[in-house]
Design an enzyme around this catalytic site. Structure first.
Site, PDB file in Angstrom:
ATOM      1  N   HIS A   9       8.963  -1.985   0.180  1.00 18.23           N
ATOM      2  CA  HIS A   9       7.617  -1.590  -0.232  1.00 18.23           C
ATOM      3  C   HIS A   9       7.036  -0.535   0.701  1.00 18.23           C
ATOM      4  CE1 HIS A   9       5.815  -3.769   3.143  1.00 18.23           C
ATOM      5  NE2 HIS A   9       6.672  -4.740   2.887  1.00 18.23           N
ATOM      6  N   GLU A  87       9.510 -11.522   1.357  1.00 17.60           N
ATOM      7  CA  GLU A  87       9.783 -11.280   2.769  1.00 17.60           C
ATOM      8  C   GLU A  87      10.166 -12.588   3.451  1.00 17.60           C
ATOM      9  OE1 GLU A  87      10.886  -9.909   5.235  1.00 17.60           O
ATOM     10  OE2 GLU A  87       9.408  -8.375   5.796  1.00 17.60           O
TER      11      GLU A  87
END
EC number: 5.4.2.11
Length: 248
Positions: A9, A87
């Protein structure tokens, strides 16, 4: 020959503040928005096309994907969101500034928490309001599967079976796949694809918002991989990631 594109990202608000983010749902910074748009533009200009995209259930990865799709005029392709691409969970470090954490615990200890393969940070306590089991997006997942902290080994254990069972067969069917995810979930996948040892994986740093292209053979083994961007800028971005947990 198959092509797979991975993108971490764009810069998040907490990346900018140099804070441990993990599963906290933090949005992109203005720079992160620009990075995502630039990634989409670069992919479009190089003639990439995608049939399907995978991302996490965290907005910084989802919004990065949206912006890339918009730049490529691919808003219509199917998107699969899964917590398995989240994550790595940073446990009790979540929200802490990395430099302040170094000042408190020492650079060596923070480096172990950030980059060791099999040593996780201190865990959340079960009553912590950030406990994933309290969040509606995770209600369909067994509580025993939801982490209170993770090392990279744990992230590999939750992501790679999903890769083998879900994503790899789609690629073998001929679909062109884009994955937008996070630094450590992508490190887990790159470790698997490139067969990086447990000893060497701490040295792998993935920059935000730069497409990583893999060309894979019939067995999904890499023939080559490269970042779609200026080589010096990519190196500088990797070095910046490496230095996030160092005392100034």
């Amino acid at each position: 020959m198959y092509t797979l594109v991975l993108i971490r990202h764009g810069e998040s608000l907490w990346n900018r503040e140099n804070r441990f983010t993990g599963w906290r749902d933090i949005d992109l910074s203005p720079q992160g928005i620009d990075e995502a748009r630039a990634a989409g533009k670069a992919l479009r200009e190089q003639g990439f096309e995608f049939d399907l995209a995978y991302t996490s259930v965290l907005k910084r990865a989802i919004r990065t994907l949206w912006l890339i799709q918009e730049e490529m005029d691919l808003m219509w392709i199917p998107v699969i969101r899964t917590w398995r691409l989240n994550e790595r969970h940073y446990g009790a470090l979540t929200g802490l500034n990395k430099i302040e954490t170094v000042e408190k615990y020492g650079e060596q200890q923070v480096h172990i928490w950030r980059r060791s393969y099999d040593i996780p940070p201190p865990a959340y306590t079960p009553d912590n309001l950030d406990n994933p089991s309290y969040h509606r997006r995770y209600q369909e997942i067994k509580r025993s599967d939801l982490p209170m902290t993770e090392c990279l080994k744990d992230t590999v254990a939750r992501f790679i079976p999903y890769w083998n069972d879900e994503i790899a067969p789609v690629i073998r069917s001929g679909k062109r796949v884009l994955i937008t995810a996070h630094g450590n979930s992508l490190r887990a996948l790159v470790k698997h694809l490139d067969n990086i040892s447990d000893t060497d994986i701490p040295d792998l740093n993935i920059p935000t918002g730069i497409p990583l292209v893999y060309e894979l053979d019939d067995n999904l083994k890499p023939v080559r991989s490269y970042y779609l961007g200026d080589e010096e800028k990519v190196k500088a971005a990797m070095e910046a990631v490496k230095n996030q947990g160092k005392a100034k």
